[in-house]
Design an enzyme around this catalytic site. Structure first.
Site, PDB file in Angstrom:
ATOM      1  N   HIS A  55       0.857  -1.192   0.000  1.00 25.31           N
ATOM      2  CA  HIS A  55       0.000   0.000   0.000  1.00 25.31           C
ATOM      3  C   HIS A  55       0.893   1.243   0.000  1.00 25.31           C
ATOM      4  CE1 HIS A  55      -3.899  -1.966   1.738  1.00 25.31           C
ATOM      5  NE2 HIS A  55      -3.306  -2.746   0.845  1.00 25.31           N
ATOM      6  N   GLU A  57       1.043   3.945   1.829  1.00 30.85           N
ATOM      7  CA  GLU A  57       1.603   4.369   3.106  1.00 30.85           C
ATOM      8  C   GLU A  57       2.759   3.462   3.533  1.00 30.85           C
ATOM      9  OE1 GLU A  57      -2.886   5.281   3.266  1.00 30.85           O
ATOM     10  OE2 GLU A  57      -1.592   3.712   2.456  1.00 30.85           O
ATOM     11  N   CYS A  85      -5.981   2.349   5.693  1.00 28.70           N
ATOM     12  CA  CYS A  85      -6.682   1.113   6.032  1.00 28.70           C
ATOM     13  C   CYS A  85      -6.143   0.562   7.355  1.00 28.70           C
ATOM     14  CB  CYS A  85      -6.495   0.094   4.907  1.00 28.70           C
ATOM     15  SG  CYS A  85      -4.849  -0.672   4.893  1.00 28.70           S
ATOM     16  N   CYS A  88      -2.376  -0.337   7.234  1.00 28.88           N
ATOM     17  CA  CYS A  88      -1.535   0.859   7.188  1.00 28.88           C
ATOM     18  C   CYS A  88      -1.550   1.601   8.516  1.00 28.88           C
ATOM     19  CB  CYS A  88      -1.960   1.764   6.043  1.00 28.88           C
ATOM     20  SG  CYS A  88      -1.601   1.037   4.422  1.00 28.88           S
TER      21      CYS A  88
END
Length: 158
Positions: A55, A57, A85, A88
């Site tokens: 992801h 991040e 999310c 993350c």
């Protein structure tokens, strides 16, 4: 011309848009800022790298830690194109930035089929009630790594 914070957010959003336009991954971008300058960035590369943890991040955190030579980003801020999310959020808490800024909400992400609500719901359930079976197994020396860590004198705590 916007504020410095708006410019950092605009960069995270630009990265997210470019990621979609180039077909590299989902509509997510993130930048890590230290002392008023971007030290790292990341985009969603889940499908490109065949890595469900790639992801934006997490990618930005990994890059910032490599660049800065540290595993804690306590003097940094994270700007991300969307509310993080659950995975993350965990990575962000472990990285310990000063602050997190986001643009789109998790509800806006859910509206385009990036819905993490089920994870929040699963985490609230006891282990035996989760749809992914999680079973504890405790062979004789299962605590040996924890005991060794507790007794180590030269460890770097985090």
């Amino acid at each position: 011309m916007g504020t410095e914070q708006e410019r950092f957010m605009e960069e995270a959003i630009r990265l997210a848009l470019r990621n979609v336009e180039t077909g590299n991954g989902g509509p997510f971008g993130a930048v890590i800022v230290k002392d008023g300058r971007i030290v790292a960035s990341g985009v969603n590369e889940v499908t490109k790298k065949s890595d469900p943890t790639a992801h934006a991040e997490v990618q930005a955190i990994r890059a910032a830690c490599r660049t800065l030579g540290t595993f804690q980003l306590s003097d940094c801020d994270l700007y991300t194109s969307c509310e993080p999310c659950p995975m993350c959020i965990g990575a962000i808490y472990w990285a310990r930035p000063r602050a997190v800024y986001f643009a789109c909400t998790k509800e806006e992400a859910a509206a385009i089929a990036f819905d993490d609500q089920f994870i929040y719901e699963e985490l609230a359930k006891p282990l035996e009630g989760r749809r992914l079976p999680m079973t504890r197994i405790t062979p004789n020396e299962y605590r040996a790594p924890f005991d060794a860590w507790a007794e180590a004198v030269d460890k770097i705590e985090y």
